[in-house]
Design an enzyme around this catalytic site. Structure first.
Site, mmCIF file in Angstrom:
data_model
loop_
_atom_site.group_PDB
_atom_site.id
_atom_site.type_symbol
_atom_site.label_atom_id
_atom_site.label_comp_id
_atom_site.label_asym_id
_atom_site.label_seq_id
_atom_site.Cartn_x
_atom_site.Cartn_y
_atom_site.Cartn_z
ATOM 1 N N LYS A 99 0.995 -1.265 0.008
ATOM 2 C CA LYS A 99 0.002 -0.045 0.144
ATOM 3 C C LYS A 99 0.911 1.299 0.245
ATOM 4 C CE LYS A 99 -1.717 3.032 2.025
ATOM 5 N NZ LYS A 99 -1.439 4.374 1.909
ATOM 6 N N GLY A 145 7.371 5.165 7.427
ATOM 7 C CA GLY A 145 6.633 6.352 7.637
ATOM 8 C C GLY A 145 6.633 7.102 9.005
ATOM 9 N N SER A 146 5.763 7.719 9.422
ATOM 10 C CA SER A 146 5.867 8.675 10.496
ATOM 11 C C SER A 146 5.945 7.646 11.989
ATOM 12 C CB SER A 146 4.765 9.806 10.534
ATOM 13 O OG SER A 146 3.418 9.040 10.746
ATOM 14 N N THR A 147 6.430 8.392 13.112
ATOM 15 C CA THR A 147 6.623 7.458 14.120
ATOM 16 C C THR A 147 4.963 7.609 14.764
ATOM 17 O OG1 THR A 147 8.844 8.388 14.506
ATOM 18 C CG2 THR A 147 7.253 7.902 16.504
ATOM 19 N N GLY A 204 3.506 4.749 13.006
ATOM 20 C CA GLY A 204 4.076 3.432 13.576
ATOM 21 C C GLY A 204 3.555 3.129 15.099
ATOM 22 N N CYS A 234 14.462 11.057 5.874
ATOM 23 C CA CYS A 234 14.218 10.403 7.042
ATOM 24 C C CYS A 234 15.626 10.563 8.064
ATOM 25 C CB CYS A 234 13.758 8.967 7.287
ATOM 26 S SG CYS A 234 14.801 7.712 6.340
ATOM 27 N N GLU A 273 10.787 16.355 14.316
ATOM 28 C CA GLU A 273 11.020 16.061 12.946
ATOM 29 C C GLU A 273 10.392 17.331 12.191
ATOM 30 O OE1 GLU A 273 9.522 12.792 10.946
ATOM 31 O OE2 GLU A 273 11.803 12.482 10.044
#
Ligand code: NAD
Length: 497
Positions: free
Chosen positions: A193, A246-248, A251, A302, A399
């Site tokens: 995806k 992807g983003s924390t 996650g 990243c 970030e």
């Protein structure tokens, strides 16, 4: 479309860009159940230039069933490793042959300069796939010496099964192809995806998967939004493993959702990586190295070296050098041949990054260069250097994911205290050290809590080198042996002799 674009590439990709793309399941192009599509926006213009299917839970279910069938039966599970390797090589050849088109389309999709998209995105991917192909016949178990005599034990590394892969928008195609290569090399099947903002890289990849003759169901691609498509993949009971980049924040959600079925999870998340420049460093290399570690791909990297610590003896020289590069960088649409930095991915991302710059200013940071957006259409932001930053500022802790670097002087030679600065973050993805002193380099590298420490340029993203994060930068590793083993289960077989 831009006048400088090579006309032949424009015409070669015209039919690809004009259609509404379908989902790729079982090597067939199928309509999404919803009948809906995602508008894909060119970040250099802010205008829609393509459309991709908006897949949902029912489509994910269909794709998972295809991946399960391919994993359990058909040619894939019994294919000799060398033949699997040949298929990955064929995919790499197809990627290489299409490198110009891939570069052109990725530049429209993500905004990155076309040459970067071609070399890092397409040709780098072909290299990585070939590296992964080499693993097919080298996934070995072990023969442990048993504690009890008259017993024999050995281990097998079984492919984990059906893998669900979810990717972000900052390096489309490359990110997805890496996950495809690792899944194929380890003998798994995959449902991918891709990010809704950049679905075209994955669609190109699907066409190449078909062209390379990879059996039906091995690689399935469902474009769509995080919710419902990504969510359905994470929650699907018949997916054995999620590999997420992807983003924390996402996650953390994935970890909670995966707990319901105890799926295996690998997470490649965000970062707030430090760069350290010591007075003995080769500044001719360190200055552009530090600058491009945060300005390349408009800072949407990243591993961006977004906290720049420079020894006080060379601080002014380095800040001047990095700021000079920021001023000279040609910011423009990726399809313009002289563009060195493209736009940010979206209006939302532009607002997010400018919001960080404003918060830095409010908290007392000085804008040395940049700080503003470029006039005209598209989501362009000038590369920005902030000085007089402090560890407590938001710009130093969170970030930013944009072309913004925070410079701080370092008036310390004590490596323990320097390591403390490096580790003063919830992240732990990467770190950069510029010094010619081997003692400083090795001692500091050991003390830093990050998945990758790059010295004087380092290894970049080499497919042979494990990549991942400490702390909230992720779980597990991709690439190299670690990446392959992350897609296997260890089975112990014991025999009484
Ligand atoms: P994101 O987390 O918003 O989205 C990533 C992917 O997750 C997208 O495909 C999205 O559709 C999907 N998603 C969103 N919600 C979901 C849900 N509930 N369930 C399942 N899937 C869902 O991240 P982003 O903004 O696309 O990417 C930027 C982030 O990615 C940054 O934090 C960056 O540091 C990180 N990143 C990490 C690495 C690495 O290797 N460590 C590499 C690139 C990017």
């Amino acid at each position: 479309m831009n006048a400088v674009v090579k006309p032949e590439l424009e015409s070669r990709t015209a039919s690809f860009l004009s259609r509404t793309h379908k989902l790729f399941i079982n090597n067939e192009w199928v309509e999404p159940e919803s009948g809906k599509a995602i508008d894909v926006i060119n970040p250099a213009t802010g205008k829609v230039f393509a459309r991709a299917a908006a897949g949902g839970a029912a489509d994910i279910d269909k794709a998972v069933r295809a991946a399960r069938a391919a994993f359990e039966s058909g040619p894939w599970p019994s294919m000799p490793p060398i033949e699997r390797a040949q298929l990955i090589w064929k995919l790499a050849d197809a990627v290489e042959a299409a490198a110009d088109e891939i570069g052109y389309i990725l530049s429209l999709d993500n905004g990155m300069p076309m040459m970067m998209a071609k070399f890092a995105g397409a040709l780098g991917t072909a290299r990585n796939l070939r590296y992964m192909a080499g693993w097919c016949g080298k996934i070995d178990g072990a023969v442990p010496t048993t504690a009890e005599p008259n017993k024999l034990a050995y281990t097998l590394k079984d492919p984990v099964g059906v893998v669900g892969a979810i990717t972000p928008w900052n390096f489309p195609f490359a990110m997805e192809a890496d996950k495809v290569g690792q899944a194929m090399a380890s003998g798994c099947t995959l449902v991918l995806k891709p990010a809704e903002l950049t679905p075209l890289g994955a669609i190109l990849l699907a066409r190449l998967v078909q062209e390379a003759g990879i059996p039906p169901g091995v690689i399935n691609i469902v474009t769509g939004y995080g919710d419902p498509a990504g969510k359905a993949l994470v929650e699907h009971p018949d997916v054995d493993k999620i590999t997420f980049t992807g983003s924390t924040a996402t996650g953390k959600w994935i970890v909670q959702a995966a707990a319901a079925t105890l799926k295996r999870v690998t997470l490649e998340l965000g970062g707030k990586s430090p760069t350290f420049i010591f007075p003995d460093a080769d500044l001719e290399r360190a200055i552009p190295g530090a600058a491009m570690s945060v300005f390349a791909n408009a800072g949407q990297i990243c591993v961006a070296g977004s906290r720049l610590y420079v020894h006080k003896k060379v601080f002014d020289q380095v800040v001047e050098g990095v700021s000079g590069m920021a001023k000279r960088l040609k910011v423009g649409p990726g399809l313009e041949p002289d563009s060195q930095m493209g736009p940010l991915i979206s209006q939302r991302q532009l607002e997010r990054v400018t919001g960080y710059i404003e918060s830095g200013k409010t908290e007392g940071a000085q804008v040395v260069v940049g700080g503003g957006r470029r006039a005209g259409e598209g989501y362009f932001l000038n590369p920005t250097v902030l000085a007089q930053t402090h560890r407590s500022m938001k710009v130093m802790r969170e970030e930013i994911f944009g072309p913004v670097v925070c410079a701080m002087p370092m008036d310390d030679d004590d490596l323990d205290r320097i390591a403390k600065i490096a580790n003063d973050t919830t992240y732990g993805l990467s770190a950069y050290i510029w010094s010619r002193d081997v003692s400083i380099v090795h001692k500091l590298a050991r003390k830093i809590k990050a998945g990758t420490v790059q010295v004087n340029g380092g290894v970049g993203l080499d497919p042979a080198v494990p990549f991942g994060g400490y702390k909230q930068s992720g779980w597990g590793r991709e690439r190299g042996r670690d990446g392959i083993e992350s897609l296997t289960e260890t089975k112990a077989i014991g025999i009484s002799l």
